[in-house]
Design a protein around this motif. Structure first.
Motif, mmCIF file in Angstrom:
data_model
loop_
_atom_site.group_PDB
_atom_site.id
_atom_site.type_symbol
_atom_site.label_atom_id
_atom_site.label_comp_id
_atom_site.label_asym_id
_atom_site.label_seq_id
_atom_site.Cartn_x
_atom_site.Cartn_y
_atom_site.Cartn_z
ATOM 1 N N ARG A 157 0.813 -1.221 0.000
ATOM 2 C CA ARG A 157 0.000 0.000 0.000
ATOM 3 C C ARG A 157 0.844 1.267 0.000
ATOM 4 O O ARG A 157 0.306 2.362 -0.181
ATOM 5 C CB ARG A 157 -0.942 -0.015 1.206
ATOM 6 N N SER A 158 2.162 1.118 0.199
ATOM 7 C CA SER A 158 3.004 2.314 0.143
ATOM 8 C C SER A 158 3.373 2.678 -1.300
ATOM 9 O O SER A 158 3.881 3.759 -1.560
ATOM 10 C CB SER A 158 4.274 2.118 0.978
ATOM 11 N N VAL A 159 3.108 1.774 -2.248
ATOM 12 C CA VAL A 159 3.362 2.070 -3.670
ATOM 13 C C VAL A 159 2.115 2.698 -4.268
ATOM 14 O O VAL A 159 1.030 2.131 -4.196
ATOM 15 C CB VAL A 159 3.709 0.782 -4.462
ATOM 16 N N ARG A 160 2.270 3.865 -4.861
ATOM 17 C CA ARG A 160 1.087 4.583 -5.357
ATOM 18 C C ARG A 160 1.058 4.737 -6.867
ATOM 19 O O ARG A 160 0.038 5.133 -7.429
ATOM 20 C CB ARG A 160 1.003 5.938 -4.682
ATOM 21 N N LEU A 215 -3.964 -3.928 -11.224
ATOM 22 C CA LEU A 215 -3.246 -3.262 -10.128
ATOM 23 C C LEU A 215 -4.047 -2.053 -9.671
ATOM 24 O O LEU A 215 -4.529 -1.293 -10.508
ATOM 25 C CB LEU A 215 -1.884 -2.751 -10.605
ATOM 26 N N PRO A 216 -4.174 -1.833 -8.379
ATOM 27 C CA PRO A 216 -4.886 -0.621 -7.934
ATOM 28 C C PRO A 216 -4.117 0.649 -8.285
ATOM 29 O O PRO A 216 -4.716 1.713 -8.429
ATOM 30 C CB PRO A 216 -4.998 -0.809 -6.418
ATOM 31 N N GLN A 217 -2.793 0.523 -8.450
ATOM 32 C CA GLN A 217 -1.981 1.703 -8.770
ATOM 33 C C GLN A 217 -1.945 1.922 -10.288
ATOM 34 O O GLN A 217 -1.847 0.963 -11.056
ATOM 35 C CB GLN A 217 -0.533 1.504 -8.302
ATOM 36 N N PRO A 218 -1.999 3.192 -10.747
ATOM 37 C CA PRO A 218 -1.805 3.459 -12.176
ATOM 38 C C PRO A 218 -0.413 2.995 -12.638
ATOM 39 O O PRO A 218 0.562 3.100 -11.887
ATOM 40 C CB PRO A 218 -1.925 4.988 -12.266
ATOM 41 N N VAL A 219 -0.364 2.468 -13.862
ATOM 42 C CA VAL A 219 0.899 1.976 -14.424
ATOM 43 C C VAL A 219 1.224 2.760 -15.694
ATOM 44 O O VAL A 219 0.386 2.874 -16.600
ATOM 45 C CB VAL A 219 0.820 0.471 -14.782
ATOM 46 N N PHE A 233 -2.850 12.781 1.848
ATOM 47 C CA PHE A 233 -3.652 11.570 1.819
ATOM 48 C C PHE A 233 -2.982 10.456 2.589
ATOM 49 O O PHE A 233 -1.757 10.365 2.651
ATOM 50 C CB PHE A 233 -3.874 11.114 0.373
ATOM 51 N N GLY A 234 -3.809 9.538 3.110
ATOM 52 C CA GLY A 234 -3.291 8.358 3.792
ATOM 53 C C GLY A 234 -2.969 7.265 2.800
ATOM 54 O O GLY A 234 -2.981 7.480 1.590
ATOM 55 N N ALA A 235 -2.705 6.055 3.306
ATOM 56 C CA ALA A 235 -2.386 4.917 2.440
ATOM 57 C C ALA A 235 -3.651 4.449 1.738
ATOM 58 O O ALA A 235 -4.760 4.861 2.094
ATOM 59 C CB ALA A 235 -1.808 3.784 3.274
#
Ligand code: CO8
Length: 260
Positions: free
Chosen positions: A44-47, A93-97, A254-256
């Motif tokens: 969750r630390s990767v955004r 992936l929840p994070q944009p790539v 923002f939080g995690a």
């Protein structure tokens, strides 16, 4: 390592690292990439994530033709499914790539770039779906994702001819978002990833999910999901912080992911 993962604060850079074969994918390489993506999904630390190729010649020159030449139907089915799993993992992936395409993006290499959310290209990038020249159709999602990006007519042109598309044409037809001189590509991709990473991870994940649904099936299903995802965001810490910061004329903090 065939797949390298580097971290700079909230941005992870994943590098396809087999430059001696122009970063072509064999099964081991696909497995490593899938493992790396699963680890990023749970961190969750990767955004935001940047995907690129090692060396200065290739993003990825496709699936490993030398390995495929030995395959029968069962092996090809498993290999095709593994490629699908990697492309789906990128999409899920929840994070944009961001794909930072630094050279050849051929066959499966182009198809993995298509599964990313944004594509930035070096002036030296070259794209192709040359599978028909090898006696196979595209097998890692190109027949589905390419028409959605460039339109069915152009996708048919590229897939039926296998012709090469230079960076300038790729920009014109919407295959990539932007083109940079080779030495600017990675810094620009990392800067974009950093700007994205400053936003709410929960809202990014919801936006990404809704964008993916926009291209899947009838638009009504995507619109119905979009309104639910939009409503779900309300009352979360990120929504309250994002809107409060606007009202108070300050940058949001923002939080995690998950709004914790
Ligand atoms: N597979 C295996 N090895 C490769 C590949 C590849 N896709 N591409 C390049 N290499 C290797 C070369 O064999 C060469 O190795 P070696 O030095 O040991 O001979 C090394 O990389 C350097 O390549 P070249 O000497 O060919 O470099 P050039 O600058 O002359 O040419 C090209 C660069 C134009 C990119 C050329 O290498 C090329 O055409 N490569 C093949 C590209 C291609 O056709 N890709 C599509 C493959 S099919 C695919 O991806 C389908 C995905 C879905 C699979 C579904 C399975 C069921």
């Amino acid at each position: 390592m065939p797949i390298d993962v580097d971290r700079d604060d909230a941005v992870a850079t994943v590098t396809i690292n087999r430059p001696q074969a122009l970063n072509a994918f064999d099964d081991a390489q696909l497995r490593d990439l899938l493992d790396a993506l699963r680890a990023l999904r749970d961190d969750r630390s990767v955004r935001s994530v940047v995907l690129t190729g090692a060396g200065d010649r290739a993003f990825a020159a496709g699936a490993d033709i030398k390995a495929m030449a030995m395959m029968g139907r069962p092996e090809a089915l498993a290999f095709g499914r593994r490629g699908h799993a990697v492309a789906s993992a990128l999409e899920a992936l929840p994070q944009p790539v961001i794909a930072a395409i630094n050279g050849f993006a051929f066959g499966g290499g182009c198809e993995l770039a298509l599964a990313c959310d944004l594509r930035l290209a070096s002036e030296r990038a070259v794209f192709a779906q040359p599978e028909v020249s090898l006696g196979i159709p595209p097998g890692w999602g190109g027949t589905q994702r390419l028409p959605r990006l460039v339109g069915p007519g152009l996708a048919a042109d590229l897939i039926f001819t296998g012709r090469r598309v230079a960076a300038e044409e790729a920009l014109r037809i919407g295959l990539v978002n932007a083109v940079y001189p080779p030495d600017r590509l990675l810094p620009e991709a990392l800067a974009l990833a950093g700007r994205i990473a400053a936003n709410s991870p929960t809202a990014l994940a919801a936006s990404k999910r809704a964008l993916t649904l926009a291209l899947a099936g009838h638009p009504d299903a995507g619109l119905a999901a979009e309104v639910e995802l939009f409503a779900d965001a309300f009352g979360t810490p990120d929504q309250r912080e994002g809107m409060a910061a606007f009202v108070e004329k300050r940058p949001p903090v923002f939080g995690a992911a998950g709004g914790a």
